[in-house]
Design a protein around this motif. Structure first.
Motif, short mmCIF file in Angstrom:
data_model
loop_
_atom_site.label_atom_id
_atom_site.label_comp_id
_atom_site.label_asym_id
_atom_site.label_seq_id
_atom_site.Cartn_x
_atom_site.Cartn_y
_atom_site.Cartn_z
N PHE A 143 -9.96 14.67 4.90
CA PHE A 143 -10.01 13.38 4.21
C PHE A 143 -8.62 12.97 3.72
O PHE A 143 -8.17 11.86 3.95
CB PHE A 143 -10.99 13.45 3.03
CG PHE A 143 -10.86 12.32 2.06
CD1 PHE A 143 -11.37 11.07 2.35
CD2 PHE A 143 -10.21 12.50 0.83
CE1 PHE A 143 -11.24 10.01 1.45
CE2 PHE A 143 -10.09 11.46 -0.06
CZ PHE A 143 -10.60 10.22 0.25
N ARG A 144 -7.94 13.89 3.02
CA ARG A 144 -6.60 13.57 2.49
C ARG A 144 -5.63 13.18 3.60
O ARG A 144 -4.91 12.20 3.49
CB ARG A 144 -6.05 14.74 1.68
CG ARG A 144 -6.70 14.89 0.32
CD ARG A 144 -6.01 15.96 -0.52
NE ARG A 144 -5.94 17.26 0.11
CZ ARG A 144 -6.93 18.15 0.12
NH1 ARG A 144 -8.06 17.87 -0.51
NH2 ARG A 144 -6.79 19.32 0.71
N ASP A 145 -5.63 13.95 4.68
CA ASP A 145 -4.74 13.65 5.80
C ASP A 145 -5.08 12.29 6.41
O ASP A 145 -4.19 11.49 6.72
CB ASP A 145 -4.83 14.73 6.88
CG ASP A 145 -4.25 16.06 6.44
OD1 ASP A 145 -3.60 16.11 5.37
OD2 ASP A 145 -4.49 17.06 7.16
N ALA A 146 -6.36 12.02 6.60
CA ALA A 146 -6.79 10.77 7.20
C ALA A 146 -6.42 9.57 6.33
O ALA A 146 -5.88 8.58 6.82
CB ALA A 146 -8.30 10.79 7.46
N VAL A 147 -6.70 9.67 5.05
CA VAL A 147 -6.41 8.54 4.16
C VAL A 147 -4.90 8.33 4.03
O VAL A 147 -4.44 7.19 3.96
CB VAL A 147 -7.11 8.73 2.79
CG1 VAL A 147 -6.68 7.69 1.79
CG2 VAL A 147 -8.62 8.67 2.98
N THR A 148 -4.13 9.39 4.04
CA THR A 148 -2.67 9.26 4.02
C THR A 148 -2.20 8.54 5.29
O THR A 148 -1.35 7.64 5.23
CB THR A 148 -2.00 10.64 3.89
OG1 THR A 148 -2.42 11.22 2.65
CG2 THR A 148 -0.50 10.55 3.94
N ARG A 149 -2.74 8.93 6.43
CA ARG A 149 -2.37 8.27 7.70
C ARG A 149 -2.82 6.81 7.70
O ARG A 149 -2.10 5.94 8.20
CB ARG A 149 -3.00 9.01 8.87
CG ARG A 149 -2.34 10.35 9.14
CD ARG A 149 -3.10 11.13 10.19
NE ARG A 149 -3.10 10.42 11.46
CZ ARG A 149 -2.86 10.98 12.62
NH1 ARG A 149 -2.60 12.27 12.67
NH2 ARG A 149 -2.90 10.28 13.73
N LEU A 150 -4.01 6.55 7.15
CA LEU A 150 -4.49 5.17 7.07
C LEU A 150 -3.56 4.34 6.21
O LEU A 150 -3.18 3.23 6.59
CB LEU A 150 -5.91 5.13 6.51
CG LEU A 150 -6.47 3.74 6.25
CD1 LEU A 150 -6.55 2.92 7.52
CD2 LEU A 150 -7.84 3.85 5.59
N ASP A 151 -3.18 4.87 5.06
CA ASP A 151 -2.29 4.13 4.17
C ASP A 151 -0.96 3.83 4.87
O ASP A 151 -0.45 2.71 4.80
CB ASP A 151 -2.06 4.92 2.88
CG ASP A 151 -1.38 4.10 1.81
OD1 ASP A 151 -1.72 2.89 1.67
OD2 ASP A 151 -0.53 4.64 1.10
N ARG A 152 -0.42 4.82 5.53
CA ARG A 152 0.84 4.63 6.26
C ARG A 152 0.68 3.54 7.32
O ARG A 152 1.52 2.66 7.48
CB ARG A 152 1.28 5.94 6.90
CG ARG A 152 2.69 5.95 7.42
CD ARG A 152 3.14 7.32 7.93
NE ARG A 152 2.85 8.40 7.01
CZ ARG A 152 2.11 9.48 7.30
NH1 ARG A 152 1.58 9.63 8.50
NH2 ARG A 152 1.90 10.41 6.41
N ARG A 153 -0.43 3.59 8.02
CA ARG A 153 -0.71 2.58 9.07
C ARG A 153 -0.82 1.18 8.48
O ARG A 153 -0.29 0.22 9.03
CB ARG A 153 -2.01 2.97 9.77
CG ARG A 153 -2.42 2.06 10.89
CD ARG A 153 -3.61 2.66 11.62
NE ARG A 153 -3.84 1.96 12.84
CZ ARG A 153 -4.95 1.29 13.11
NH1 ARG A 153 -5.95 1.27 12.25
NH2 ARG A 153 -5.09 0.67 14.25
N LEU A 154 -1.51 1.06 7.35
CA LEU A 154 -1.71 -0.25 6.74
C LEU A 154 -0.43 -0.79 6.11
O LEU A 154 -0.18 -2.00 6.17
CB LEU A 154 -2.82 -0.18 5.69
CG LEU A 154 -4.21 0.12 6.23
CD1 LEU A 154 -5.21 0.26 5.08
CD2 LEU A 154 -4.66 -0.95 7.22
#
Length: 158
Positions: A143-154
């Motif tokens: 979850f943490r890795d995914a949300v960090t990647r999502l934030d970076r993407r956004l």
């Protein structure tokens, strides 16, 4: 082997025998995070490493999800209330022994960004419940890795 799971509603998120809750703050706005969750369904594979593909079904009322390792889910969207909550239940899966599974993403403003809370609510035999609880650290890391990647993407798409 494809199996049909018990059809649970949103109340299962609070009542499930196994509830794993993870939270992380991101810099993207709740609206942008919600859009990534609910509207850019095929984009999940770009930011959630465990996901290999997601296809919307029935004009967004459902999803077909494939994970690394071959697990598949056919889901029904239970809630898509912008920008606060996105939730879905698994109706059909090839995962063994799970009886019911609902996931809820809650979004709330936090400073200049968003507080993202993911609840993984499940039921199964005692051994499955225990295995899911033991999987908590790995799910949390995912979850943490995914949300960090999502934030970076956004934030790079601004």
């Amino acid at each position: 082997m494809v199996r049909r799971l018990r059809a649970e509603g949103l109340d299962f998120v609070a009542a499930a025998p196994v509830r794993l809750v993870f939270t992380r703050e991101v810099s993207a706005s709740p609206e942008r995070v919600f859009h990534a969750l609910a509207s850019d369904v095929s984009g999940w594979a770009e930011w959630f490493p465990a996901v290999t593909s997601v296809r919307p079904l029935d004009e967004g009322a459902g999803r077909d999800v494939r994970l690394r390792g071959g697990t598949r889910f056919r889901e029904t969207v239970l809630a898509a209330k912008e920008p606060e909550v996105y939730a879905y239940r698994v109706d059909v899966t090839n995962a063994p022994a799970v009886r019911a599974l609902v996931e809820e993403w809650r979004l709330a403003p936090a400073g200049s960004g968003t507080r993202v809370q993911w609840t993984f609510a499940a039921d199964g035999p005692v051994l499955v419940r225990g295995a899911l609880r033991l999987a908590r650290p790995g799910l949390g890391r995912s979850f943490r890795d995914a949300v960090t990647r999502l934030d970076r993407r956004l934030t790079t798409r601004s």
